[in-house]
Motif scaffolding. Structure first.
Motif, PDB file in Angstrom:
ATOM      1  N   TYR A   1      -2.741  -1.769  -2.838  1.00  0.00           N
ATOM      2  CA  TYR A   1      -2.743  -2.043  -4.333  1.00  0.00           C
ATOM      3  C   TYR A   1      -3.394  -3.430  -4.487  1.00  0.00           C
ATOM      4  CZ  TYR A   1       1.887   0.409  -3.250  1.00  0.00           C
ATOM      5  OH  TYR A   1       2.873   1.378  -3.152  1.00  0.00           O
ATOM      6  N   LYS A   2      -4.580  -3.166  -5.263  1.00  0.00           N
ATOM      7  CA  LYS A   2      -5.342  -4.401  -5.186  1.00  0.00           C
ATOM      8  C   LYS A   2      -6.213  -4.181  -6.509  1.00  0.00           C
ATOM      9  CE  LYS A   2      -8.991  -3.218  -2.182  1.00  0.00           C
ATOM     10  NZ  LYS A   2     -10.006  -3.465  -1.231  1.00  0.00           N
ATOM     11  N   VAL A   3      -6.905  -5.261  -6.969  1.00  0.00           N
ATOM     12  CA  VAL A   3      -8.133  -4.907  -8.051  1.00  0.00           C
ATOM     13  C   VAL A   3      -8.977  -4.350  -7.190  1.00  0.00           C
ATOM     14  CG1 VAL A   3      -9.766  -6.321  -9.422  1.00  0.00           C
ATOM     15  CG2 VAL A   3      -7.200  -7.113  -9.419  1.00  0.00           C
ATOM     16  N   GLY A   4      -9.586  -3.061  -7.921  1.00  0.00           N
ATOM     17  CA  GLY A   4     -10.479  -2.146  -7.504  1.00  0.00           C
ATOM     18  C   GLY A   4      -9.699  -1.051  -6.384  1.00  0.00           C
TER      19      GLY A   4
ATOM     20  N   LEU B   1      -3.199  -4.677 -12.059  1.00  0.00           N
ATOM     21  CA  LEU B   1      -3.246  -5.871 -11.599  1.00  0.00           C
ATOM     22  C   LEU B   1      -4.308  -6.707 -12.070  1.00  0.00           C
ATOM     23  CD1 LEU B   1      -2.953  -4.356  -7.738  1.00  0.00           C
ATOM     24  CD2 LEU B   1      -1.240  -5.878  -9.000  1.00  0.00           C
ATOM     25  N   GLU B   2      -5.411  -6.160 -12.657  1.00  0.00           N
ATOM     26  CA  GLU B   2      -6.349  -6.875 -13.547  1.00  0.00           C
ATOM     27  C   GLU B   2      -5.897  -7.720 -14.738  1.00  0.00           C
ATOM     28  OE1 GLU B   2      -9.650  -4.521 -14.819  1.00  0.00           O
ATOM     29  OE2 GLU B   2      -9.487  -3.366 -12.931  1.00  0.00           O
ATOM     30  N   GLN B   3      -4.895  -7.219 -15.172  1.00  0.00           N
ATOM     31  CA  GLN B   3      -4.041  -7.770 -16.424  1.00  0.00           C
ATOM     32  C   GLN B   3      -3.396  -8.952 -15.835  1.00  0.00           C
ATOM     33  OE1 GLN B   3      -4.288  -7.670 -19.804  1.00  0.00           O
ATOM     34  NE2 GLN B   3      -6.131  -6.393 -19.528  1.00  0.00           N
ATOM     35  N   ILE B   4      -2.525  -8.475 -14.845  1.00  0.00           N
ATOM     36  CA  ILE B   4      -1.631  -9.617 -14.197  1.00  0.00           C
ATOM     37  C   ILE B   4      -2.508 -10.870 -13.714  1.00  0.00           C
ATOM     38  CG2 ILE B   4      -0.296 -10.173 -12.049  1.00  0.00           C
ATOM     39  CD1 ILE B   4       0.718  -6.977 -12.461  1.00  0.00           C
ATOM     40  N   CYS B   5      -4.027 -10.664 -13.205  1.00  0.00           N
ATOM     41  CA  CYS B   5      -4.744 -11.610 -12.602  1.00  0.00           C
ATOM     42  C   CYS B   5      -5.153 -12.430 -13.899  1.00  0.00           C
ATOM     43  CB  CYS B   5      -5.868 -11.142 -11.818  1.00  0.00           C
ATOM     44  SG  CYS B   5      -5.448 -10.625 -10.127  1.00  0.00           S
TER      45      CYS B   5
ATOM     46  N   SER C   1       1.032  -1.046  -0.057  1.00  0.00           N
ATOM     47  CA  SER C   1      -0.093   0.053   0.147  1.00  0.00           C
ATOM     48  C   SER C   1       0.836   1.194  -0.092  1.00  0.00           C
ATOM     49  CB  SER C   1      -0.887   0.093   1.315  1.00  0.00           C
ATOM     50  OG  SER C   1       0.018   0.045   2.402  1.00  0.00           O
ATOM     51  N   LYS C   2       0.148   2.343  -0.591  1.00  0.00           N
ATOM     52  CA  LYS C   2       0.749   3.714  -0.168  1.00  0.00           C
ATOM     53  C   LYS C   2       0.293   4.471   1.129  1.00  0.00           C
ATOM     54  CE  LYS C   2       1.277   8.163  -2.474  1.00  0.00           C
ATOM     55  NZ  LYS C   2       0.848   8.969  -4.087  1.00  0.00           N
ATOM     56  N   LEU C   3       0.919   5.085   1.824  1.00  0.00           N
ATOM     57  CA  LEU C   3       0.453   5.615   3.118  1.00  0.00           C
ATOM     58  C   LEU C   3       0.005   6.958   2.779  1.00  0.00           C
ATOM     59  CD1 LEU C   3      -0.512   4.862   5.998  1.00  0.00           C
ATOM     60  CD2 LEU C   3       1.863   5.540   6.732  1.00  0.00           C
TER      61      LEU C   3
ATOM     62  N   GLU D   1      -5.948 -14.508  -5.746  1.00  0.00           N
ATOM     63  CA  GLU D   1      -6.959 -14.188  -4.889  1.00  0.00           C
ATOM     64  C   GLU D   1      -6.293 -12.725  -3.824  1.00  0.00           C
ATOM     65  OE1 GLU D   1      -8.056 -17.837  -2.593  1.00  0.00           O
ATOM     66  OE2 GLU D   1      -9.085 -16.696  -1.132  1.00  0.00           O
ATOM     67  N   TYR D   2      -5.257 -12.902  -3.418  1.00  0.00           N
ATOM     68  CA  TYR D   2      -4.560 -11.998  -2.900  1.00  0.00           C
ATOM     69  C   TYR D   2      -4.679 -10.527  -3.802  1.00  0.00           C
ATOM     70  CZ  TYR D   2      -0.106  -9.026  -2.055  1.00  0.00           C
ATOM     71  OH  TYR D   2       0.623  -8.065  -1.732  1.00  0.00           O
ATOM     72  N   TYR D   3      -4.336 -10.551  -4.962  1.00  0.00           N
ATOM     73  CA  TYR D   3      -4.248  -9.334  -5.876  1.00  0.00           C
ATOM     74  C   TYR D   3      -5.584  -8.662  -5.849  1.00  0.00           C
ATOM     75  CZ  TYR D   3       0.357  -9.781  -7.785  1.00  0.00           C
ATOM     76  OH  TYR D   3       1.889  -9.528  -8.187  1.00  0.00           O
ATOM     77  N   LYS D   4      -6.652  -9.632  -5.837  1.00  0.00           N
ATOM     78  CA  LYS D   4      -8.046  -9.174  -5.741  1.00  0.00           C
ATOM     79  C   LYS D   4      -8.575  -8.649  -4.600  1.00  0.00           C
ATOM     80  CE  LYS D   4      -9.692 -11.835  -9.952  1.00  0.00           C
ATOM     81  NZ  LYS D   4     -10.325 -12.866 -10.379  1.00  0.00           N
ATOM     82  N   THR D   5      -7.883  -9.028  -3.423  1.00  0.00           N
ATOM     83  CA  THR D   5      -8.422  -8.585  -2.097  1.00  0.00           C
ATOM     84  C   THR D   5      -7.299  -7.668  -1.538  1.00  0.00           C
ATOM     85  OG1 THR D   5      -7.418 -10.480  -1.114  1.00  0.00           O
ATOM     86  CG2 THR D   5      -9.702 -10.792  -1.786  1.00  0.00           C
ATOM     87  N   GLY D   6      -6.277  -7.630  -1.799  1.00  0.00           N
ATOM     88  CA  GLY D   6      -5.107  -7.120  -1.080  1.00  0.00           C
ATOM     89  C   GLY D   6      -4.948  -7.553   0.310  1.00  0.00           C
ATOM     90  N   ASN D   7      -5.615  -8.557   0.654  1.00  0.00           N
ATOM     91  CA  ASN D   7      -5.347  -9.292   1.944  1.00  0.00           C
ATOM     92  C   ASN D   7      -3.886  -9.974   2.124  1.00  0.00           C
ATOM     93  OD1 ASN D   7      -5.555 -10.653   4.316  1.00  0.00           O
ATOM     94  ND2 ASN D   7      -7.399 -11.830   3.792  1.00  0.00           N
ATOM     95  N   LEU D   8      -3.161  -9.271   3.010  1.00  0.00           N
ATOM     96  CA  LEU D   8      -1.805  -9.925   3.194  1.00  0.00           C
ATOM     97  C   LEU D   8      -1.697 -11.277   3.890  1.00  0.00           C
ATOM     98  CD1 LEU D   8      -0.157  -6.501   4.045  1.00  0.00           C
ATOM     99  CD2 LEU D   8       0.538  -7.968   2.314  1.00  0.00           C
TER     100      LEU D   8
END
Ligand code: ZN
Length: 677
Positions: free
Chosen positions: A241-244, A251-255, A227-229, A278-285
């Motif tokens: 940094y995530k889809v959406g 990131l959509e293309q990467i996915c 993330s950017k703070l 799934e991680y890229y889509k949620t940003g959940n570390l």
């Protein structure tokens, strides 16, 4: 028995080296394809790609696409206005209708080449902003003579708004002078123009993350990694940094391409790739940790990859991950080398010259292999590492081990392109050292990298109650020093002879002579006169070499010699030097294990930062006289799907693009992020 192991392995390594160079000369493969400023651009050869089964070739292709789509992310992470500047320069470069032969145009082209190479307007290694060698008036004329429809004006309201923003950034040296400043200032965020933080002070950022990890959480996520703070209207929050979220389009293309890759991958790799999606889509570390565990434990898949927000060297606070990708497959022959090392990982850990309390009682699955890189991207492109050890989370490494790789086809490209440069003759004083380096330099380099990545980073453990973030901005340098010392110490161990990895202590002698010379002298060729050493790997090498010089002074272990007005640094006692490496490893491990910030700070500040200006000047002059470029980077081969009746029947690999062609192609075909993110 042992000797036979050695002869077989060593002979096969040497035979491999010979066959590589001979098949390259046969088809006139050109290693160096461009050169400008302090940089040369090379190509690497993807040995064995044609022989891969179709399914694996396809997997490489999809992972290659997923890699290339991340390029814009790296530009934006490096500096907020990089994409605006790159897109403007590219629009000029491709549409300007005036003279393209004059000196100023050449200067403009050189500036653009540098921006491409650095993924932005700051030097990829030294971090300083580039100074254009063309005038502002000339730039304005270029703007007038180019197709303004292609300028990224929309993000600034108008073309005038765009130019009013980027022109001073390009030409005013006092604006955003450095991408990364980690020492000697009150506020490292204020002094650094990387794009990981905005609108807040160093202490605000530190306070934001300080309370996050629960005190006793043994498995903390990598807080802040993706993330950017930002501070806006008095509120501090993360833009994830995530889809959406931030960087969604890329990131959509990467996915999309990762899902394609999962479609041809076999289990368990298929599920591992989908976990990453799934991680890229949620940003959940937490999902990123799960992905990393699955990825680390999958040592069987032949084709492998790195794809994610990974290394934190570009963040002055060492928290944010730069996006990178490396697609690769295992080099079976050369991997026997690292397998031998990792099979003996516990022995190395048990005999490490450190306090037994800080040794790992059980080394978990250090898997090591030698890989052939097939695609480099993001933070790993065009300048790239020769070895990688991931994942970075300490608790995953402790519980699940880590994956360590040495990238042999990159090392090969370095070696091949450097032949006949005159470097050794200029800087290595003694003939016996030159001869040893010639004979054992490559094997010493490779083994040092193997041990650094495979054993060094994964070795040791923290004292109870120490969390791992205590060393702050000194942590990267000290961690690199720890891994290097582990490699240097063991390179001279009889165990390597016993395992058949080296013929004798001569390999260590060659590596020690090179290492000390580089750390105390030749690596300064990469730094502008008057500047300090700032990059962690460079600081680490200087720290080790200077510390050993001082500690060994009474015994004259390392000596400065002046001959014909030139300075040389030589090692007089290799055995004693090895003892000093061990002694220093003991102390650096103690500092990490106990989280001793003050001791770590003292080591780095005293030995790793300041360069003697006279020596610095001499090194730069001697380098310049040889015409050697201190930095190298690589362009990728091109992969194309070959289809018949809508079915993939092959993947073609080609090495035909120039540096400029590749950069323009990537910008035209893999660039979908907004200009400002
Ligand atoms: Zn390292």
């Amino acid at each position: 028995m042992k000797k036979i192991t050695f002869i077989t392995l060593f002979a096969s390594l040497m035979a491999m080296a010979v066959s590589c160079s001979s098949d390259n000369s046969a088809d006139n493969f050109k290693w160096q394809i461009d050169s400008f400023d302090d940089v040369k651009v090379l190509r690497y050869k993807v040995h064995g790609f044609e022989e891969l089964p179709l399914q694996q070739k396809e997997l490489v292709y999809y992972l290659n696409q997923a890699a290339l789509w991340g390029r814009d992310i790296m530009f934006d992470q490096n500096f907020k206005y990089n994409l605006a500047i790159r897109r403007t320069l590219e629009a000029i470069y491709t549409t300007y209708n005036g003279d393209k032969e004059c000196a100023e145009w050449k200067s403009f082209e050189k500036y653009l080449k540098k921006v491409w190479f650095a993924n932005g307007i700051h030097h990829h290694y030294g971090n300083d902003k580039f100074a254009p060698e063309f005038s502002e008036a000339y730039f304005n004329a270029l703007v007038e003579g180019s197709n303004a429809d292609l300028f990224p004006s929309e993000a600034f309201g108008s073309k005038e708004g765009l130019l009013a923003t980027i022109t001073p950034i390009i030409f005013d040296a006092t604006l955003y002078p450095s991408r990364l400043v980690q020492a000697g200032v009150d506020d490292v965020l204020k002094a650094s123009s990387m794009n990981y933080y905005e609108g807040l002070t160093q202490s605000e950022a530190e306070a934001f993350y300080a309370g996050m990890a629960a005190i006793n959480d043994p498995r903390p996520i990598s807080y802040g990694l993706n993330s950017k703070l930002v501070k806006k209207n008095g509120r501090i929050y993360e833009q994830t940094y995530k889809v959406g979220g931030m960087y969604s389009a890329a990131l959509e293309q990467i996915c999309y391409w990762l899902e394609k890759a999962a479609g041809v991958a076999e289990e368990p790799q298929k599920s591992t790739i989908l976990k990453l999606v799934e991680y890229y889509k949620t940003g959940n570390l937490r999902l990123f940790d799960e992905f990393n565990i699955a990825w680390t434990e999958d040592t069987a898949s032949h084709v492998d990859f790195v794809n994610g927000f990974t290394e934190d060297y570009g963040d002055p606070l060492g928290r944010k991950g730069a996006w990178e990708s490396i697609v690769n497959f295992k080099s079976l022959e050369a991997s026997r080398r690292t397998e031998l090392i990792s099979d003996n990982a516990q022995w190395f850990e048990d005999h490490a010259p450190i306090n037994p309390a800080f040794r790992k009682s059980e080394v978990k699955g250090v898997s090591a292999k030698v890989i052939t890189a097939a695609t480099l991207a993001g933070d790993a492109y065009p300048a790239t590492p020769i070895g990688i050890n991931l994942p970075n989370a300490d608790w995953i490494r402790k519980e699940h081990g880590s994956k360590s790789v040495t990238i042999d086809n990159i090392t090969e490209a370095y070696a091949e392109s450097g032949k006949g440069s005159g470097f050794d003759e200029e800087f290595v004083l003694r003939k016996e050292d030159r001869e040893r380096i010639k004979e054992f330099g490559s094997i010493g380099d490779n083994l040092h990298t193997d041990i650094h990545e495979c054993l060094g980073h994964g070795s040791g453990q923290l004292a109870p109650g120490v969390k791992g973030g205590e060393l702050g901005k000194y942590s990267s340098t000290l961690e690199e020093a720890r891994a290097d010392l582990f490699g240097l110490y063991y390179l001279g161990d009889d165990k390597l002879v016993e395992l058949g990895l080296v013929p004798s202590f001569d390999v260590a002698k060659a590596q020690y002579a090179e290492y000390i010379m580089n750390g105390m002298m030749t690596q300064f060729s990469r730094i502008e006169l008057g500047k300090d050493v700032v990059e962690s790997h460079m600081q680490n090498r200087k720290l080790i070499a200077e510390w050993c010089y001082e500690q060994g002074k009474a015994d004259n272990v390392i000596e400065w010699i002046v001959k014909d007005g030139k300075r040389y640094v030589v090692v007089n006692d290799f055995e004693k030097l090895r003892e000093l490496f061990g002694k220093m490893l003991y102390e650096v491990q103690r500092i990490k294990s106990e989280g001793d910030f003050e001791a770590g700070k003292a080591l780095v500040e005293n030995y790793a930062v300041k360069i003697d200006p006279e020596l610095h000047k001499e090194v730069l002059e001697r380098y310049a006289s040889l015409g050697i470029k201190p930095y190298s980077g690589f362009i990728n081969p091109i992969y194309t799907l070959v289809e018949e009746d809508g079915k993939v029947v092959d993947v073609k690999i080609e090495y035909r693009e120039s540096y400029i062609e590749q950069m323009l192609y990537y910008s035209a075909n893999y660039s979908n992020l907004p200009t400002l993110n």
